[in-house]
Design an enzyme around this catalytic site. Structure first.
Site, mmCIF file in Angstrom:
data_model
loop_
_atom_site.group_PDB
_atom_site.id
_atom_site.type_symbol
_atom_site.label_atom_id
_atom_site.label_comp_id
_atom_site.label_asym_id
_atom_site.label_seq_id
_atom_site.Cartn_x
_atom_site.Cartn_y
_atom_site.Cartn_z
ATOM 1 N N ASP A 1 28.946 14.986 63.216
ATOM 2 C CA ASP A 1 28.588 15.881 62.138
ATOM 3 C C ASP A 1 27.604 15.124 61.235
ATOM 4 O O ASP A 1 27.992 14.235 60.487
ATOM 5 C CB ASP A 1 29.894 16.212 61.390
ATOM 6 N N GLU B 1 23.278 20.769 59.480
ATOM 7 C CA GLU B 1 23.451 22.098 58.903
ATOM 8 C C GLU B 1 22.327 22.397 57.910
ATOM 9 O O GLU B 1 21.803 21.473 57.265
ATOM 10 C CB GLU B 1 24.825 22.207 58.228
ATOM 11 N N LYS C 1 25.273 17.555 50.456
ATOM 12 C CA LYS C 1 25.925 18.801 50.859
ATOM 13 C C LYS C 1 27.300 18.964 50.197
ATOM 14 O O LYS C 1 27.866 18.013 49.624
ATOM 15 C CB LYS C 1 26.049 18.886 52.382
ATOM 16 N N HIS D 1 28.709 29.141 61.759
ATOM 17 C CA HIS D 1 29.933 28.824 61.040
ATOM 18 C C HIS D 1 30.312 29.950 60.086
ATOM 19 O O HIS D 1 29.439 30.657 59.563
ATOM 20 C CB HIS D 1 29.735 27.520 60.249
HETATM 21 C C1 SPV Z 1 33.490 18.946 59.375
HETATM 22 O O1 SPV Z 1 34.441 18.837 60.141
HETATM 23 O O2 SPV Z 1 33.175 18.074 58.576
HETATM 24 C C2 SPV Z 1 32.696 20.162 59.377
HETATM 25 C C3 SPV Z 1 33.320 21.366 59.805
HETATM 26 O O3 SPV Z 1 31.575 20.108 58.975
HETATM 27 S S1 SPV Z 1 33.836 22.182 58.393
HETATM 28 O O4 SPV Z 1 34.685 21.311 57.652
HETATM 29 O O5 SPV Z 1 34.494 23.359 58.909
HETATM 30 O O6 SPV Z 1 32.661 22.538 57.626
HETATM 31 MG MG MG Z 2 31.116 18.505 57.914
#
Ligand code: SPV
Ligand code: MG
Length: 545
Positions: free
Chosen positions: A97, A126, A132, A201
């Site tokens: 990620d 993303e 973020k 998402h």
């Molecule tokens: C993460 O696991 O850090 C993600 C997925 O980005 S979420 O938490 O669903 O955004």
């Molecule tokens: Mg994440």
């Protein structure tokens, strides 16, 4: 382990295939693939152990496991370090990620370069703004400019050093409340820019928008789903909708939080491990996950195989000179400040790493009681001497052996002194003036003791034991290498055959060897030892410790 292929990989079909290629294949194949979250070397191992085919290195989980927020509080190099542990610990491909790419296209391409170098199979970025915020927090999160984000994707694709490295573009339009049309517009732009797959998402508990997106997307490039919030939707529906991959995004982290809380609460309340023990992973599991067995095997392959040193302590005689004190026990059991002479020797040997300690007993052998020794009986102790006891103690096997009298006390460093010499048999000799000697084992040496023997002075050797005078007194300690022990055994056998053995002491045996031309090294030590023949000796020994 090879960082790219994870060489000891368990699946025959993936053996020799790089982690990059394996992730690409997971995304491209018609069959749905699953990635499981990991956030550490340990959790990466557990994911692999469970049979998953790939790892999701979750930003949320990595951050939370280090006690920080999922707001780019970890630097990208810290993430890289965590990934290295995970990649080393597991042969599975990792999709990391990458949040928003840690800045603009330039920061992102640098990250991609490092990921490829470390064998991380792919990155997901993303379309939000650095720093973020986790998608499940707040409303209307600002989205990145489409063109800017496309530039980032292109920069990543242009930088990757392995052709199968995957850049996955994550569309956050549904998270930002901008609807399926905006999501599709972005997804197409990202695919045009070169994204290998799209994550769509959503934070809704219903999968309706996701399913709608999938219908219209028609699998232009593979679609990845993260059903954390719409977990009630059967996986079958997501499969039918054409999803290529599903990510269980944070469930190792969350299960560990729950388990740790329960253990902490129980221990805090009960102040005993009794109830907890059966609910936690056995310690053996911890060692096996850490790979203890591999190290054990490697030690056998790579560590120099030194035959373990054993010790033979000669303690068959009563010690008449000590009168009533030895009526019920041999002198080796006499206490010197709370611990027997023998017990002190055993301690010194164990500190030196000698575990195999044999004590040849005779007089009141039953009273010889020290932990960690094995006793060898000399039933003829009254009619035989040290040489017979030594023959019994050495037995048939020739191993590196320390031989000592049972009635001496010495500083533990004496044992190391005998290791520094090359000769196969080495004796410790005290050269102090004749009047300070006990008069038991006087020896003559090739070179007398000197305060300054020079840098490369001749090493002293044993010429033979003598009736008096000589160059010093044998301390009662010797070391024989395996070859030296074999020669000692040979000499003892020869003396037995010629009927000399039973009357002989060790001085006689060593003299026979020296006269035959055997090289027996001598190390001079001045003081730091005592032997105990009478009450005066015992009093002195007690003063000395
Ligand atoms: C993460 O696991 O850090 C993600 C997925 O980005 S979420 O938490 O669903 O955004
Ligand atoms: Mg994440």
């Amino acid at each position: 382990m090879d960082a790219n292929t994870g060489a000891p990989g368990s699946h025959a079909a993936t053996a020799g295939v790089s982690k990059f290629t394996r992730l690409r294949r997971l995304l491209a194949r018609p069959e749905l693939a699953f990635l499981m979250e990991a956030h550490s070397g340990l959790s990466a191992k557990i994911v692999e152990e469970a049979g998953f085919e790939g790892i999701w290195a979750s930003g949320l989980s990595m951050s939370a496991s280090l006690g920080v927020r999922d707001n780019n509080e970890l630097s990208w190099t810290q993430v890289l370090d965590m990934l290295e542990y995970m990649s080393d610990a597991s042969s599975l491909p990792i999709l990391v990620d990458g949040d928003t790419g840690y800045g603009n296209f330039n920061n992102f391409r640098r990250f991609v370069g490092k990921l490829c170098a470390r064998g991380i199979a792919g990155v997901c970025i993303e379309d939000k703004i650095f720093p973020k915020t986790n998608s499940f927090l707040g409303e209307n999160q600002p989205l990145a400019d489409i063109e800017e984000f496309c530039g980032k994707i292109k920069a990543g694709k242009d930088t990757q050093s392995h052709p199968d490295f995957q850049v996955v573009a994550r569309v956050e339009a549904l998270i930002a409340g901008r609807g399926v049309d905006e999501a599709l517009k972005r997804a197409h732009a990202y695919a045009d820019a070169g994204a290998d797959a799209i994550v769509i998402h959503s934070k809704k508990s219903s999968a309706d928008e996701i399913l709608d997106f999938c219908r219209q997307w028609e699998n232009r490039v593979p679609v990845v789903l993260i059903p954390t919030k719409y977990y009630r939707t059967p996986t079958e529906r997501l499969r039918e909708a054409g999803a290529s991959m599903i990510i269980w995004a944070n469930h190792n982290l969350r299960s560990s939080i729950k388990a740790m809380r329960e253990t902490c609460a129980t221990l805090r309340e009960q102040e005993t491990l009794l109830e907890v023990e059966s609910d936690v992973a056995p310690l053996g599991d911890v060692f096996s996950l850490a790979g203890a067995q591999e190290l054990e095997e490697a030690e056998k392959r790579y560590l120099a195989a030194s035959s373990p040193t054993r010790a033979v302590i000669l303690a068959a005689t009563r010690g008449e000179g000590l009168g009533d004190l030895t009526a019920e026990q041999p002198k080796c059991m006499l206490p010197v400040r709370g611990k027997s002479l023998l017990g002190r020797q055993v301690d010194a040997l164990k500190r030196h790493g000698v575990e195999d300690i044999s004590v040849v007993v005779g007089y009141r052998g039953d009273a010889v009681d020290v932990a960690g020794i094995s006793k060898i009986d000399n039933p003829d102790y009254q009619t035989t001497g040290e040489a017979r006891s030594l023959a019994l103690g050495l037995g048939p096997d020739a191993a590196d052996t320390i031989v000592s009298y049972g009635d001496i006390l010495y500083r533990p460093f004496f044992l190391a002194l005998m290791e520094d010499r090359e000769e196969d048999i080495v004796l410790l000799v005290d050269p102090r003036a004749e009047e300070t000697r006990s008069g038991r084992d006087a020896v003559a040496c090739s070179v007398p003791f000197s305060d300054d023997p020079g840098i490369e002075g001749d090493a002293p050797r044993l010429t033979g034991f003598v009736a008096g005078g000589g160059d010093g007194e044998w301390v009662g300690l010797l070391r024989a290498s395996a070859a030296g022990a074999a020669r000692l055994q040979e000499t003892l056998r020869g003396m037995d055959e010629s009927g000399e053995l039973d009357a002989a002491d060790l001085g006689r045996v060593l003299t026979v060897m020296a006269k035959k031309g055997e090289t027996i090294g001598v190390v001079y030590v001045r003081g730091f030892w005592r032997n105990v023949n009478d009450l005066m000796d015992l009093a002195q020994a007690r003063d000395a410790v």
